[in-house]
Structure formats: C-alpha cells, structure tokens
Design a protein around this motif. Structure first.
Motif, mmCIF file in Angstrom:
data_model
loop_
_atom_site.group_PDB
_atom_site.id
_atom_site.type_symbol
_atom_site.label_atom_id
_atom_site.label_comp_id
_atom_site.label_asym_id
_atom_site.label_seq_id
_atom_site.Cartn_x
_atom_site.Cartn_y
_atom_site.Cartn_z
ATOM 1 N N ALA A 234 0.824 -1.208 0.000
ATOM 2 C CA ALA A 234 0.000 0.000 0.000
ATOM 3 C C ALA A 234 0.861 1.262 0.000
ATOM 4 N N SER A 235 2.051 1.166 0.562
ATOM 5 C CA SER A 235 2.936 2.333 0.667
ATOM 6 C C SER A 235 3.553 2.723 -0.675
ATOM 7 N N LEU A 236 3.378 1.879 -1.698
ATOM 8 C CA LEU A 236 4.005 2.140 -2.996
ATOM 9 C C LEU A 236 3.221 3.127 -3.858
ATOM 10 N N HIS A 237 2.047 3.502 -3.418
ATOM 11 C CA HIS A 237 1.228 4.417 -4.224
ATOM 12 C C HIS A 237 1.970 5.723 -4.495
ATOM 13 N N ASP A 238 2.092 6.066 -5.774
ATOM 14 C CA ASP A 238 2.684 7.359 -6.132
ATOM 15 C C ASP A 238 1.812 8.119 -7.134
ATOM 16 N N GLY A 239 0.660 7.530 -7.456
ATOM 17 C CA GLY A 239 -0.310 8.220 -8.307
ATOM 18 C C GLY A 239 -0.093 8.091 -9.795
ATOM 19 N N ARG A 240 0.911 7.340 -10.218
ATOM 20 C CA ARG A 240 1.185 7.265 -11.653
ATOM 21 C C ARG A 240 0.144 6.421 -12.383
ATOM 22 N N TYR A 241 -0.130 6.788 -13.615
ATOM 23 C CA TYR A 241 -0.945 5.989 -14.527
ATOM 24 C C TYR A 241 -0.035 5.381 -15.576
ATOM 25 N N VAL A 242 -0.311 4.137 -15.939
ATOM 26 C CA VAL A 242 0.448 3.510 -17.019
ATOM 27 C C VAL A 242 -0.392 3.388 -18.285
ATOM 28 N N SER A 243 -1.689 3.664 -18.179
ATOM 29 C CA SER A 243 -2.545 3.668 -19.366
ATOM 30 C C SER A 243 -2.834 5.133 -19.729
ATOM 31 N N TRP A 244 -3.829 5.729 -19.088
ATOM 32 C CA TRP A 244 -4.090 7.146 -19.273
ATOM 33 C C TRP A 244 -4.872 7.669 -18.087
ATOM 34 N N ASP A 245 -4.789 8.963 -17.870
ATOM 35 C CA ASP A 245 -5.395 9.602 -16.719
ATOM 36 C C ASP A 245 -6.782 10.144 -17.097
ATOM 37 N N PRO A 246 -7.860 9.565 -16.536
ATOM 38 C CA PRO A 246 -9.207 10.012 -16.910
ATOM 39 C C PRO A 246 -9.705 11.207 -16.099
ATOM 40 N N THR A 247 -8.873 11.736 -15.219
ATOM 41 C CA THR A 247 -9.327 12.752 -14.269
ATOM 42 C C THR A 247 -9.964 13.957 -14.936
#
Length: 250
Positions: A234-247
């Motif tokens: 869980a600590s590895l979250h850095d927010g990166r997307y490897v596909s695309w960011d739908p935000t």
C-alpha cells in the motif's frame, strides 16, 4: 496450485449476480492470443474474460470460447462499447452486433451494466442523468495507482470496483519491495501484485498472451499475504498511470 484446484471466488453485484474476482484481460496492439485464451479456459479454470469492441478480437474470442467447449452459462464475459456507440439505439445495436460477432446470446444484452475509467465526478453525473447505478466501475489499479477515495465511493454506492493493469504494464514487478515479498512467499512478483489486488477485494483482470504467464497469473489462491505485506504494498502508491489519466475527461 491452480484455479482448477481452488475455485475462483466471486464478488456479488447489486443486482444479485456474481462476478469472478479474477479474469483474463485482452487488449488491442497484440493483446490477444487464441491459444492462451483457450488454455486459460480449459487448463487454468478461468471463467471471466474481459474484452472490448475496440480491441478487434470479438470474433476470435468467440472461436476460442467455442473451442473450449464450455457452456455460455459458465462464463462471465465483459465487453465494452466505444464512445461512437453511445446513445440508446446505437448502444443496443452495438451490443447486438458484438453478440453476433462473438456468437453469444448476451453479456452484454445485458445482464449487468458497468463503466470504465470513471472517477467520482463522472459517477456523480451519471447518477443525476440515469436511472440505473452501474454495477461495476473498471479502472487502472496496481500498487502505484491506488485511488482510495474512488474505491470508498464505489463501495458506498454499491458499485463493484474492478482493476485493470494490475502489474502496471510490468513496471511494478522489478520494485524491490515487491521482489522482497515475492521471495518471502516463494512466489513471483506478478503473483504478489495480483494476490494483493484480490486480497483488497478488487476484481482483477491481468492479461497475457503467453500460456505460462496466464497459468502463473491464475495461481494466486494457494497463499495469503500477511498484514505487513499488504501495508508495504500500500505504501508504494505514487499516483502514476500507465494507461491514461481520466481525471480531466469531461
């Protein structure tokens, strides 16, 4: 230990159906292999296949399913429409066309309805405009991309959270923490990531075109990650997307 030895758990949808928590993903750009799909169905116990009209492999998948000899009622098949098919009449026609392409009677037309790459504001808008809350929301999910607020929202609204790219397109399998946990459990890094996702209650759809990798990805029910393993991942979250960011998609 494989899925043939350990029955794949399912996750209940709000309409009473149950989706297998592990499936086989497909994609465009070389993301389909006939032999691998047949092997997954006949040797690995896979009963959940994820595809999309855009991937261009509906007819091939239909042939693989037929070759497997499995009855349609034993399978969960997810298909996705492209934006050009939005709208009631267009969506209905696209669903029927996809059923015809795959040689199936339904996925589809339509036992359960889902969305993909929807963030909270998209789901809120959908709730205002539509009478049916989607049963599933499929988004990118792996140790580097853990949208906890979206997951909480989906749970609150009775929407099953489903994750694609559980290996972050291979980026996560060389991470030192993942490798350390893999060594501890005598498993592969890929199995650790898939097990982590499943243990978090996420419907998980890794994809591979290689039989050996398909089998490896399915052998995740014979062990359990410990609390400290889950915390470390869980600590590895850095927010990166490897596909695309739908935000920012409107």
């Amino acid at each position: 230990m494989s899925l043939t030895a350990v029955r794949c758990p399912t996750v209940p949808l709000s309409n009473g159906l149950h989706i297998p928590i592990l499936g086989l993903g497909t994609s465009h750009r070389g993301g389909y292999c006939h032999d691998a799909v047949v092997y997954a169905l006949t040797h690995c116990g896979v009963r959940h296949i994820d595809t999309a009209k855009y991937y261009g492999c509906e007819e091939k998948l239909g042939k693989a399913i037929k070759e497997s000899g499995l009855p349609r009622s034993d399978l969960w098949i997810t298909n996705k429409l492209w934006p050009g098919d939005y709208g009631y009449k267009a969506a209905k026609k696209a669903c029927l066309d996809s059923c015809s392409e795959m040689g199936v009677e339904y996925f589809g037309v339509c036992r359960a309805i889902g969305v993909s790459n929807f963030v909270i504001r998209h789901l809120e808008q959908l709730k205002e405009d539509c009478s049916v809350v989607p049963h599933v929301n499929q988004v990118e999910y792996h140790p580097f991309q853990q949208p906890s607020q979206l997951i909480d929202y989906c749970h609150q609204e009775g929407i099953v959270f489903e994750g694609f790219s559980p290996l972050a397109k291979g980026q996560v399998i060389s991470n030192p923490i993942v490798c350390q946990i893999a060594e501890k459990h005598q498993r592969t890094p890929a199995q650790i990531c898939i097990r982590w996702s499943i243990q978090n209650g996420v419907v998980t759809i890794p994809k591979s075109t290689k039989k050996t990798r398909v089998q490896e990805n399915c052998e995740v029910f014979g062990f359990q990650l410990e609390d400290d393993d889950m915390t470390a991942l869980a600590s590895l979250h850095d927010g990166r997307y490897v596909s695309w960011d739908p935000t920012n998609v409107e």
